[in-house]
Write an enzyme that holds these catalytic residues in place. Structure first.
Site, PDB file in Angstrom:
ATOM      1  N   PRO A   2       0.895  -1.240  -0.003  1.00 19.05           N
ATOM      2  CA  PRO A   2       0.009  -0.090   0.290  1.00 19.05           C
ATOM      3  C   PRO A   2       0.906   1.179   0.080  1.00 19.05           C
ATOM      4  CG  PRO A   2      -0.672  -1.573   1.750  1.00 19.05           C
ATOM      5  CD  PRO A   2       0.348  -2.089   1.117  1.00 19.05           C
ATOM      6  N   GLU A   3       0.649   1.932  -1.164  1.00 19.48           N
ATOM      7  CA  GLU A   3       1.390   3.393  -1.084  1.00 19.48           C
ATOM      8  C   GLU A   3       0.014   4.264  -1.007  1.00 19.48           C
ATOM      9  OE1 GLU A   3       4.096   3.970  -4.507  1.00 19.48           O
ATOM     10  OE2 GLU A   3       4.545   1.824  -4.100  1.00 19.48           O
ATOM     11  N   HIS A  91      -3.581 -15.149   8.447  1.00 23.15           N
ATOM     12  CA  HIS A  91      -2.950 -14.136   8.870  1.00 23.15           C
ATOM     13  C   HIS A  91      -3.849 -12.885   9.775  1.00 23.15           C
ATOM     14  CE1 HIS A  91       0.293 -16.180   6.640  1.00 23.15           C
ATOM     15  NE2 HIS A  91      -0.531 -15.743   5.411  1.00 23.15           N
ATOM     16  N   ARG A 119       3.002 -10.370   6.761  1.00 21.27           N
ATOM     17  CA  ARG A 119       4.373  -9.869   7.215  1.00 21.27           C
ATOM     18  C   ARG A 119       4.563  -9.356   8.451  1.00 21.27           C
ATOM     19  NH1 ARG A 119       7.504  -8.362   1.526  1.00 21.27           N
ATOM     20  NH2 ARG A 119       6.477  -9.887   0.220  1.00 21.27           N
ATOM     21  N   ARG A 162      20.522  18.651  -2.085  1.00 15.02           N
ATOM     22  CA  ARG A 162      20.385  17.334  -1.996  1.00 15.02           C
ATOM     23  C   ARG A 162      21.345  16.531  -2.770  1.00 15.02           C
ATOM     24  NH1 ARG A 162      18.096  19.005   1.690  1.00 15.02           N
ATOM     25  NH2 ARG A 162      20.029  18.832   2.365  1.00 15.02           N
TER      26      ARG A 162
END
Length: 297
Positions: A2-3, A91, A119, A162
């Site tokens: 998920p982003e 899970h 996970r 940067r």
DNA sequence: AGGTCGGCCTGGCAGC
DNA sequence: TGCTGCCAGGCCGACC
């Protein structure tokens, strides 16, 4: 994983289910999820509270509860929130039972949710009051790409000085909130920028292209209801479709959709990265000791 | 202080 | 076939 678009997809689907209802019962099966709070402590704090609003900041899901309490949830790599009856029963880390809603139909009638997470990277924490919430995000997240202040000028200023690769810059949530590995690769391809380009060397025009590409990639992801390449599922267990629109991500060895040359895989910022090195020209290596060819004499 | 790297964790898969 | 070991990756903390 998920982003921003995947979390936003979950939020849009889940908000009509949970908003206005009480968390009747919350059972935390995995203590890692609530740590450092014990499962029982988290349960006791949230049970009986009403979900006023479900919000999103970056990749975080915010359960705004009555009594000025917010459950800040992060799905990390493999988390999902499913309406029961859930298509996936392995899970399960958390079970949530909602108070009944009269006259509801379809998904909105669902009164049991499960959080699954193979996970076990997913987390949740409780924050009390607006100040704590603001402080929490101030130190973790930069601007939302859809925020009106996320301008070319803003991005240009952020990147000055940067030296890290532009891809590492994009993945740093303190700079820009919500961009993960998939959308970074896609946005850099669209902006025709090589992921290894030092962020500080971007021109204003390149910052403008990158800003637009990031917004476009995220919006396309939301429109496709997210990408399902591993465990990401909608609240009804259905997969998103953005993975079918990848231009470079996971396309190693395949032809570039623009120029036909082969997509290559490399590691940038410690992440698997997919690039068309013809469309995205590698930065010139800065070699300070390179002997200059002298003119004349 | 910016940048990089390792740890967390487990499923899936390559290689034997 | 079955086992081993490695890899993926968001975020955080440790280190340079």
């Amino acid at each position: 994983m998920p982003e921003l678009p995947e979390v936003e997809t979950i939020r849009r689907q889940l908000a009509p289910v949970v908003e206005g209802r009480r968390l009747k019962r919350v059972e935390v099966l995995d203590p890692r999820w609530s740590a450092p709070l014990l499962p029982q402590e988290l349960t006791e704090a949230v049970q009986g509270r009403r979900v006023q609003q479900l919000q999103r900041r970056g990749k975080y899901l915010l359960w705004r509860l009555s009594g000025d309490l917010t459950l800040v949830q992060h799905l990390r790599m493999s988390g999902a929130i499913l309406c029961e009856p859930a298509p996936e029963t392995r899970h399960v880390r958390v079970r949530i039972e909602l108070s009944r809603r009269r006259g509801a139909s379809g998904a909105a009638a669902c009164s049991r949710l499960v959080v699954t997470d193979p996970r076990r990277f997913g987390t949740a924490q409780l924050l009390f009051g607006e100040t704590a919430l603001e402080r929490f995000f101030a130190q973790r997240l930069g601007l939302e790409p859809f925020h009106p202040d996320f301008t070319t000028e803003h991005l240009w200023r952020l990147t000055r000085g940067r030296t890290a690769p532009v891809k590492a810059f994009l993945l740093d949530q303190r700079r820009v909130a919500g961009v993960g590995n998939i959308y970074a690769d896609e946005a850099l391809f669209t902006a025709k920028l090589h992921p290894r380009m030092p962020a500080g060397r971007l021109t204003r025009a390149q910052c403008a292209a990158l800003r637009e590409a990031v917004i476009d990639a995220l919006q396309a992801g939301i429109d496709a209801k997210g990408a399902s390449i591993e465990d990401f599922r909608h609240v009804d267990g259905v997969a998103g479709s953005f993975q079918d629109r990848f231009q470079v991500h996971l396309r190693e060895g395949e032809p570039c959709v623009v120029c036909g040359s082969e997509i290559v895989k490399m590691v940038v910022g410690g992440r698997g990265t997919y690039v068309c090195e013809r469309c995205q020209r590698p930065p010139r290596v800065a070699s300070p000791r390179q002997p200059r060819a002298r003119s004349g004499r």
